[in-house]
Design a protein around this motif. Sequence first.
Motif, short mmCIF file in Angstrom:
data_model
loop_
_atom_site.label_atom_id
_atom_site.label_comp_id
_atom_site.label_asym_id
_atom_site.label_seq_id
_atom_site.Cartn_x
_atom_site.Cartn_y
_atom_site.Cartn_z
N ARG A 76 -18.15 52.60 7.34
CA ARG A 76 -18.73 51.67 6.36
C ARG A 76 -18.78 52.27 4.96
NH1 ARG A 76 -23.32 52.86 9.64
NH2 ARG A 76 -24.76 54.23 8.56
N SER A 93 -19.54 57.35 17.97
CA SER A 93 -20.59 56.68 17.19
C SER A 93 -20.88 57.43 15.89
CB SER A 93 -21.86 56.52 18.02
OG SER A 93 -22.39 57.77 18.38
N SER A 94 -20.58 58.72 15.85
CA SER A 94 -20.80 59.48 14.60
C SER A 94 -19.88 59.00 13.48
CB SER A 94 -20.59 60.97 14.85
OG SER A 94 -19.34 61.19 15.47
N SER A 116 -20.13 47.85 9.69
CA SER A 116 -20.89 48.63 10.66
C SER A 116 -20.98 47.89 12.00
CB SER A 116 -22.29 48.91 10.11
OG SER A 116 -22.88 50.00 10.76
N GLU A 152 -19.48 55.78 12.67
CA GLU A 152 -19.93 54.48 12.14
C GLU A 152 -20.26 54.57 10.65
OE1 GLU A 152 -21.80 53.37 16.53
OE2 GLU A 152 -23.15 53.84 14.86
N GLY A 153 -20.97 55.62 10.27
CA GLY A 153 -21.33 55.81 8.87
C GLY A 153 -20.11 56.08 8.01
#
Lengths: 110, 147
Positions: B22, B15-16, B47, B18-19
Amino acid sequence: MNSKIYFDGSIMTAELIGEIDHHSAKNARMEIDALIQQKKPAELRLDFSGISFMDSSGIGLIMGRYRMMLLYGGVLRVVNVPHDLERIMILSGLGALDIFERQGEVYECT
Amino acid sequence: MNVLNEMELSFESRSSNEGFARSSVAAFIAQLDPTIGELNDIRTAVSEAVTNCIVHAYRDTIGKIIVNVKITADNTVIIKVRDKGCGIEDIHKAMEPLFTTAPSEERAGLGFAVMQSFTDSLNVHSRVGKGTTVTLKKNLSRRFGNG
Protein backbone atom coordinates in the motif's frame (compact mmCIF):
# COMPACT_ATOMS: atom_id res chain seq x y z
CA MET A 1 1.62 -1.20 15.32
CA ASN A 2 2.57 -0.94 18.98
CA SER A 3 0.27 -0.96 21.96
CA LYS A 4 0.71 0.60 25.37
CA ILE A 5 -1.47 -1.14 27.90
CA TYR A 6 -2.21 0.12 31.38
CA PHE A 7 -4.69 -0.46 34.19
CA ASP A 8 -6.64 1.94 36.35
CA GLY A 9 -8.56 -0.17 38.85
CA SER A 10 -10.81 -2.43 36.81
CA ILE A 11 -10.37 -0.38 33.64
CA MET A 12 -7.86 -1.65 31.10
CA THR A 13 -6.72 0.81 28.43
CA ALA A 14 -4.86 -0.18 25.28
CA GLU A 15 -3.34 2.75 23.41
CA LEU A 16 -2.80 1.61 19.84
CA ILE A 17 -0.02 3.32 17.88
CA GLY A 18 0.84 3.04 14.17
CA GLU A 19 -0.94 1.21 11.34
CA ILE A 20 -3.53 -1.57 11.76
CA ASP A 21 -3.58 -4.20 9.04
CA HIS A 22 -3.99 -7.99 8.98
CA HIS A 23 -0.28 -8.39 9.78
CA SER A 24 -0.08 -6.02 12.74
CA ALA A 25 -3.51 -6.84 14.21
CA LYS A 26 -2.42 -10.37 15.04
CA ASN A 27 0.19 -9.38 17.65
CA ALA A 28 -1.96 -6.68 19.23
CA ARG A 29 -4.85 -9.15 19.50
CA MET A 30 -2.72 -11.78 21.27
CA GLU A 31 -1.24 -9.26 23.70
CA ILE A 32 -4.62 -7.70 24.58
CA ASP A 33 -6.44 -11.03 24.88
CA ALA A 34 -3.80 -12.51 27.19
CA LEU A 35 -4.27 -9.56 29.57
CA ILE A 36 -8.09 -9.70 29.39
CA GLN A 37 -7.99 -13.37 30.35
CA GLN A 38 -5.51 -12.75 33.13
CA LYS A 39 -7.03 -9.59 34.67
CA LYS A 40 -10.69 -9.81 33.61
CA PRO A 41 -11.24 -6.02 33.52
CA ALA A 42 -14.77 -4.58 33.83
CA GLU A 43 -14.01 -2.19 30.97
CA LEU A 44 -11.58 -2.32 28.06
CA ARG A 45 -10.78 0.99 26.39
CA LEU A 46 -9.22 0.82 22.91
CA ASP A 47 -7.64 4.20 22.24
CA PHE A 48 -7.24 4.90 18.51
CA SER A 49 -5.66 8.38 18.82
CA GLY A 50 -2.25 7.06 17.67
CA ILE A 51 -3.54 5.13 14.65
CA SER A 52 -2.49 6.67 11.33
CA PHE A 53 -3.94 3.95 9.05
CA MET A 54 -6.44 1.15 9.39
CA ASP A 55 -8.13 -1.26 6.98
CA SER A 56 -10.94 -3.71 7.80
CA SER A 57 -8.54 -5.64 10.05
CA GLY A 58 -9.16 -2.89 12.59
CA ILE A 59 -12.88 -3.67 12.43
CA GLY A 60 -12.08 -7.34 13.07
CA LEU A 61 -9.92 -6.30 16.02
CA ILE A 62 -12.78 -4.29 17.55
CA MET A 63 -15.43 -6.98 16.89
CA GLY A 64 -13.26 -9.69 18.40
CA ARG A 65 -12.53 -7.68 21.58
CA TYR A 66 -16.23 -6.77 21.85
CA ARG A 67 -17.11 -10.48 21.92
CA MET A 68 -14.27 -11.25 24.30
CA MET A 69 -15.40 -8.58 26.79
CA LEU A 70 -18.99 -9.77 26.49
CA LEU A 71 -17.81 -13.28 27.34
CA TYR A 72 -16.11 -12.03 30.53
CA GLY A 73 -19.04 -9.81 31.50
CA GLY A 74 -17.23 -6.55 30.77
CA VAL A 75 -17.76 -3.71 28.30
CA LEU A 76 -15.72 -2.33 25.42
CA ARG A 77 -15.26 1.36 24.67
CA VAL A 78 -13.56 2.62 21.51
CA VAL A 79 -12.15 6.08 22.12
CA ASN A 80 -10.40 8.93 20.24
CA VAL A 81 -11.09 7.72 16.70
CA PRO A 82 -9.22 10.05 14.28
CA HIS A 83 -11.30 11.80 11.61
CA ASP A 84 -9.59 9.81 8.81
CA LEU A 85 -10.89 6.52 10.22
CA GLU A 86 -14.52 7.57 10.67
CA ARG A 87 -15.60 6.40 7.21
CA ILE A 88 -14.45 2.82 7.66
CA MET A 89 -15.96 2.73 11.17
CA ILE A 90 -19.31 3.90 9.78
CA LEU A 91 -19.16 1.44 6.86
CA SER A 92 -18.59 -1.44 9.29
CA GLY A 93 -21.95 -0.99 11.00
CA LEU A 94 -20.22 -1.04 14.39
CA GLY A 95 -22.17 2.12 15.24
CA ALA A 96 -25.10 -0.09 16.23
CA LEU A 97 -23.09 -1.49 19.16
CA ASP A 98 -22.86 1.80 21.09
CA ILE A 99 -19.16 1.41 21.88
CA PHE A 100 -17.79 4.67 20.45
CA GLU A 101 -16.75 7.56 22.60
CA ARG A 102 -14.86 10.69 21.63
CA GLN A 103 -13.51 13.32 24.01
CA GLY A 104 -15.95 12.20 26.67
CA GLU A 105 -18.92 12.36 24.32
CA VAL A 106 -20.78 9.63 22.53
CA TYR A 107 -19.48 9.34 18.98
CA GLU A 108 -22.29 9.55 16.42
CA CYS A 109 -21.84 6.56 14.17
CA THR A 110 -24.96 5.30 12.43
CA MET B 1 -7.41 5.00 -22.50
CA ASN B 2 -4.27 7.08 -22.69
CA VAL B 3 -1.76 5.72 -20.16
CA LEU B 4 0.72 8.33 -18.97
CA ASN B 5 2.67 6.19 -16.53
CA GLU B 6 2.75 2.63 -15.26
CA MET B 7 4.49 0.53 -12.62
CA GLU B 8 4.37 -3.06 -11.46
CA LEU B 9 5.30 -4.78 -8.20
CA SER B 10 5.79 -8.47 -7.64
CA PHE B 11 6.18 -9.83 -4.12
CA GLU B 12 5.55 -12.90 -1.97
CA SER B 13 2.23 -13.37 -0.20
CA ARG B 14 3.64 -12.75 3.28
CA SER B 15 1.56 -10.60 5.60
CA SER B 16 4.64 -8.47 6.34
CA ASN B 17 4.34 -7.20 2.72
CA GLU B 18 0.89 -5.62 3.23
CA GLY B 19 2.39 -2.32 4.37
CA PHE B 20 5.00 -2.40 1.60
CA ALA B 21 2.31 -2.84 -1.08
CA ARG B 22 0.00 0.00 0.00
CA SER B 23 2.89 2.40 0.73
CA SER B 24 4.52 1.71 -2.65
CA VAL B 25 1.27 2.34 -4.53
CA ALA B 26 0.72 5.54 -2.53
CA ALA B 27 4.27 6.71 -3.34
CA PHE B 28 3.68 6.13 -7.07
CA ILE B 29 0.34 7.97 -6.99
CA ALA B 30 1.91 10.94 -5.17
CA GLN B 31 3.01 12.42 -8.54
CA LEU B 32 -0.67 13.24 -9.21
CA ASP B 33 -0.76 15.38 -6.09
CA PRO B 34 -3.78 13.61 -4.63
CA THR B 35 -5.60 14.89 -1.56
CA ILE B 36 -4.83 13.20 1.77
CA GLY B 37 -8.30 11.65 1.60
CA GLU B 38 -7.76 10.20 -1.89
CA LEU B 39 -4.38 8.80 -0.89
CA ASN B 40 -5.88 7.24 2.22
CA ASP B 41 -8.73 5.69 0.17
CA ILE B 42 -6.23 4.12 -2.23
CA ARG B 43 -4.00 2.81 0.56
CA THR B 44 -7.03 1.25 2.27
CA ALA B 45 -8.38 -0.40 -0.91
CA VAL B 46 -4.95 -1.79 -1.87
CA SER B 47 -4.46 -3.13 1.65
CA GLU B 48 -7.79 -5.01 1.42
CA ALA B 49 -7.02 -6.47 -2.02
CA VAL B 50 -3.53 -7.63 -1.04
CA THR B 51 -4.76 -9.06 2.27
CA ASN B 52 -7.36 -11.12 0.38
CA CYS B 53 -4.55 -12.68 -1.70
CA ILE B 54 -2.59 -13.55 1.45
CA VAL B 55 -5.50 -14.82 3.57
CA HIS B 56 -7.61 -16.51 0.89
CA ALA B 57 -5.87 -17.03 -2.48
CA TYR B 58 -2.68 -18.45 -1.00
CA ARG B 59 -4.05 -19.78 2.29
CA ASP B 60 -1.31 -21.87 3.99
CA THR B 61 1.04 -21.38 1.03
CA ILE B 62 3.28 -18.63 -0.33
CA GLY B 63 2.75 -17.39 -3.87
CA LYS B 64 3.40 -14.30 -5.98
CA ILE B 65 1.18 -11.23 -5.86
CA ILE B 66 1.42 -8.78 -8.76
CA VAL B 67 0.26 -5.18 -8.31
CA ASN B 68 0.06 -3.12 -11.50
CA VAL B 69 -0.76 0.59 -11.40
CA LYS B 70 -1.57 2.80 -14.37
CA ILE B 71 -2.12 6.54 -14.43
CA THR B 72 -4.24 7.80 -17.33
CA ALA B 73 -4.48 11.19 -18.99
CA ASP B 74 -7.87 11.85 -17.39
CA ASN B 75 -6.36 11.61 -13.89
CA THR B 76 -7.64 8.12 -13.22
CA VAL B 77 -5.64 5.54 -11.31
CA ILE B 78 -6.16 1.92 -12.36
CA ILE B 79 -4.86 -0.68 -9.92
CA LYS B 80 -4.80 -4.39 -10.71
CA VAL B 81 -4.02 -6.87 -7.91
CA ARG B 82 -3.41 -10.32 -9.33
CA ASP B 83 -2.73 -13.73 -7.80
CA LYS B 84 -2.43 -17.29 -9.07
CA GLY B 85 -4.10 -18.76 -6.01
CA CYS B 86 -7.20 -20.86 -5.42
CA GLY B 87 -9.72 -18.55 -7.08
CA ILE B 88 -13.19 -17.63 -5.83
CA GLU B 89 -16.03 -20.12 -6.33
CA ASP B 90 -18.91 -17.69 -5.83
CA ILE B 91 -17.90 -14.06 -6.38
CA HIS B 92 -21.33 -12.69 -5.42
CA LYS B 93 -21.21 -14.53 -2.11
CA ALA B 94 -17.63 -13.40 -1.50
CA MET B 95 -18.63 -9.78 -2.06
CA GLU B 96 -21.53 -9.85 0.41
CA PRO B 97 -20.72 -7.62 3.39
CA LEU B 98 -19.87 -9.64 6.52
CA PHE B 99 -19.40 -12.89 4.56
CA THR B 100 -16.04 -14.46 5.35
CA THR B 101 -14.44 -17.87 5.05
CA ALA B 102 -11.69 -16.94 7.52
CA PRO B 103 -13.38 -16.11 10.86
CA SER B 104 -10.46 -17.67 12.77
CA GLU B 105 -8.21 -14.97 11.29
CA GLU B 106 -10.73 -12.49 12.68
CA ARG B 107 -11.66 -11.22 9.24
CA ALA B 108 -14.70 -8.95 9.39
CA GLY B 109 -15.93 -9.91 5.91
CA LEU B 110 -15.66 -6.29 4.75
CA GLY B 111 -12.76 -6.44 2.28
CA PHE B 112 -14.78 -6.04 -0.91
CA ALA B 113 -17.24 -3.63 0.72
CA VAL B 114 -14.33 -1.37 1.67
CA MET B 115 -12.75 -1.63 -1.82
CA GLN B 116 -16.11 -0.73 -3.36
CA SER B 117 -16.74 2.17 -1.04
CA PHE B 118 -13.22 3.66 -1.24
CA THR B 119 -12.85 3.58 -5.04
CA ASP B 120 -15.01 4.54 -8.05
CA SER B 121 -15.14 1.09 -9.56
CA LEU B 122 -14.32 -2.47 -8.54
CA ASN B 123 -14.11 -5.44 -10.87
CA VAL B 124 -13.33 -9.00 -9.80
CA HIS B 125 -12.32 -11.66 -12.28
CA SER B 126 -11.64 -15.12 -10.89
CA ARG B 127 -11.22 -18.70 -12.02
CA VAL B 128 -11.17 -21.55 -9.52
CA GLY B 129 -7.70 -23.09 -9.41
CA LYS B 130 -6.25 -20.37 -11.65
CA GLY B 131 -6.37 -17.18 -9.63
CA THR B 132 -8.07 -13.83 -9.16
CA THR B 133 -7.59 -10.33 -10.55
CA VAL B 134 -9.14 -7.38 -8.74
CA THR B 135 -9.27 -4.11 -10.69
CA LEU B 136 -9.79 -0.88 -8.79
CA LYS B 137 -10.31 2.51 -10.46
CA LYS B 138 -10.22 5.86 -8.77
CA ASN B 139 -10.71 9.23 -10.43
CA LEU B 140 -8.62 11.88 -8.74
CA SER B 141 -9.62 15.51 -8.53
CA ARG B 142 -7.51 17.93 -10.58
CA ARG B 143 -6.30 20.42 -8.05
CA PHE B 144 -3.58 22.39 -9.82
CA GLY B 145 -4.19 21.51 -13.43
CA ASN B 146 -1.75 18.61 -13.26
CA GLY B 147 -1.90 15.50 -15.44
